[in-house]
Design an enzyme around this catalytic site. Structure first.
Site, short mmCIF file in Angstrom:
data_model
loop_
_atom_site.label_atom_id
_atom_site.label_comp_id
_atom_site.label_asym_id
_atom_site.label_seq_id
_atom_site.Cartn_x
_atom_site.Cartn_y
_atom_site.Cartn_z
N HIS A 170 28.64 32.80 9.66
CA HIS A 170 29.04 34.09 9.32
C HIS A 170 30.19 34.70 9.98
O HIS A 170 30.97 35.53 9.24
CB HIS A 170 27.63 35.09 9.83
CG HIS A 170 27.60 36.31 9.26
ND1 HIS A 170 27.87 36.83 7.90
CD2 HIS A 170 27.94 37.55 10.00
CE1 HIS A 170 28.03 38.03 7.65
NE2 HIS A 170 27.87 38.62 9.01
N ASP A 227 31.87 41.18 6.65
CA ASP A 227 30.44 41.75 6.89
C ASP A 227 30.39 43.49 6.71
O ASP A 227 31.15 43.68 5.63
CB ASP A 227 29.95 41.58 8.15
CG ASP A 227 28.61 42.04 8.62
OD1 ASP A 227 27.65 41.32 8.11
OD2 ASP A 227 28.35 43.08 8.98
N TRP A 228 29.97 44.10 7.36
CA TRP A 228 30.21 45.54 7.10
C TRP A 228 31.77 45.85 7.31
O TRP A 228 32.18 47.38 6.85
CB TRP A 228 29.51 46.37 8.05
CG TRP A 228 28.17 46.62 7.93
CD1 TRP A 228 27.00 46.02 8.08
CD2 TRP A 228 27.53 47.74 6.97
NE1 TRP A 228 25.74 46.50 7.60
CE2 TRP A 228 26.12 47.71 6.97
CE3 TRP A 228 28.23 48.80 6.43
CZ2 TRP A 228 25.62 48.62 6.04
CZ3 TRP A 228 27.35 49.58 5.74
CH2 TRP A 228 26.44 49.58 5.68
N ASP A 232 27.57 29.94 6.53
CA ASP A 232 26.98 31.22 6.59
C ASP A 232 25.73 31.39 5.67
O ASP A 232 25.94 31.18 4.34
CB ASP A 232 28.03 32.27 6.00
CG ASP A 232 27.62 33.89 6.59
OD1 ASP A 232 26.49 33.99 6.97
OD2 ASP A 232 28.27 34.80 5.98
N TRP A 278 18.06 37.71 9.75
CA TRP A 278 19.24 38.53 10.48
C TRP A 278 18.36 39.88 10.86
O TRP A 278 18.71 40.31 11.86
CB TRP A 278 20.15 38.70 9.33
CG TRP A 278 21.37 39.63 9.59
CD1 TRP A 278 21.53 40.83 9.45
CD2 TRP A 278 22.68 39.12 10.49
NE1 TRP A 278 22.64 41.26 9.83
CE2 TRP A 278 23.46 40.32 10.49
CE3 TRP A 278 22.85 37.92 11.07
CZ2 TRP A 278 24.88 40.28 11.35
CZ3 TRP A 278 24.27 37.98 11.66
CH2 TRP A 278 25.05 39.19 11.96
#
Length: 310
Positions: A289, A124-125, A260, A175
């Site tokens: 995810h 993710d980030w 995901d 999201w």
């Protein structure tokens, strides 16, 4: 001086599966008055270091299942909390959170701890930011473990990011709505929705850093930064694509959470094609995810792959 608040320590008492000791830095250049938290587990004198970067809206708790496996291998394991998350201080103004604000923190942390022979572990980030780090000092980085992450560039020219931002309504749109819209965001409920395998205790632990909405500016800002990428983000990420295609010679391991709806196989297979030398990924059928919820399997498979291909 940035106006920030600090989550009370008692919020982190007796968290499920989080026996790790805190470590803090309060004098990083460029961040006056802000205290950053990181985990430092395993052998502090080890040659190899695993740098584990969390994403949205999580914190170092995300790596609770992977850290022991990496530490058992004899390595050192570093898992920081971004500002706005976990045990790190939380600026209250969303405008303080930018791509470079977070990226420069990671670069400063690496330099302060003088981390070398790094295995970069991202999702993710943690990937949006982390994948831009090795090009800044390639000599420090040795290996990559990538889980459901990509680079934020131009969706017109980059298939991975295009697949991320052009998903059906139940993907990034849902999201972002779930994180940005509520006036009283309950992160334990959010985590249960997006990671249904979590127990109530685990979901509560993810929410521990955020007693109320005043602590959630960083959480609210990350989705907005995806929807409206600043030029620095685009330029840095575009440069990183060239690095991974042409200059990366380290070992790579990829794991994909196949359920995901954000950064699943439609994103990850274009990423595989982008990373020089990336082998066939480990597909985890039941993972969504938050691939790290299956982290023990991922960590052991990654270590096995690195040992066999070194």
């Amino acid at each position: 001086m940035i106006n920030a608040i600090r989550t009370p320590d008692q919020r982190f008492s007796n968290l499920d599966q989080y026996p790790f000791s805190p470590n803090y830095l309060d004098d990083l250049p460029g961040y006056p008055g802000l205290r950053a938290h990181y985990l430092d587990e395993g052998n502090s004198d080890a040659e190899d270091v695993f740098l584990c970067l969390h994403g949205e809206p999580t914190w170092s708790y995300l790596y609770r299942k992977m850290i022991p496996v990496f530490a058992e291998s004899g390595a050192r394991v570093i898992a920081p909390d971004f500002f706005g998350f976990g045990k790190s201080d939380k600026p209250v103004d969303e405008e303080d959170y930018t791509f470079e604000f977070h990226r420069n923190f990671l670069l400063a942390l690496i330099e302060r701890l003088d981390l070398r022979n790094i295995t970069l572990v991202v999702q993710d980030w943690g990937g949006f930011l982390g994948l831009t780090l090795p090009m800044a000092d390639p000599s420090r980085f040795k290996r990559l473990i990538i889980m459901n992450a990509c680079l934020m560039t131009d969706p017109v020219t980059q298939p991975a990011f295009s697949a991320f931002v052009t998903q059906p309504a139940d993907g990034f749109t849902a999201w972002k709505y779930d994180l940005v819209t509520p006036s009283d965001l309950r992160l334990d409920q959010f985590m249960k929705r997006w990671a249904p395998t979590l127990t109530e205790a685990e979901a509560s632990a993810y929410a521990a850093p955020f007693p109320d909405t005043s602590y959630q500016a960083g959480v609210r800002k990350f989705p907005k930064m995806v929807a409206q990428r600043d030029q620095a983000c685009i330029d840095i990420s575009t440069e990183a694509i060239s690095f991974w295609q042409n200059d990366w010679n380290g070992q790579t391991f990829m794991a994909i959470g196949m359920k995901d709806k954000l950064l699943g196989p439609d994103v990850m297979y274009p990423m595989k094609a982008l990373i020089n030398g990336c082998p066939e990924p480990l597909e985890i059928a039941d993972a969504g995810h938050f691939v790290q919820e299956f982290g023990e399997q991922v960590a052991r498979e990654a270590l096995k792959h690195f040992a066999e291909t070194e």
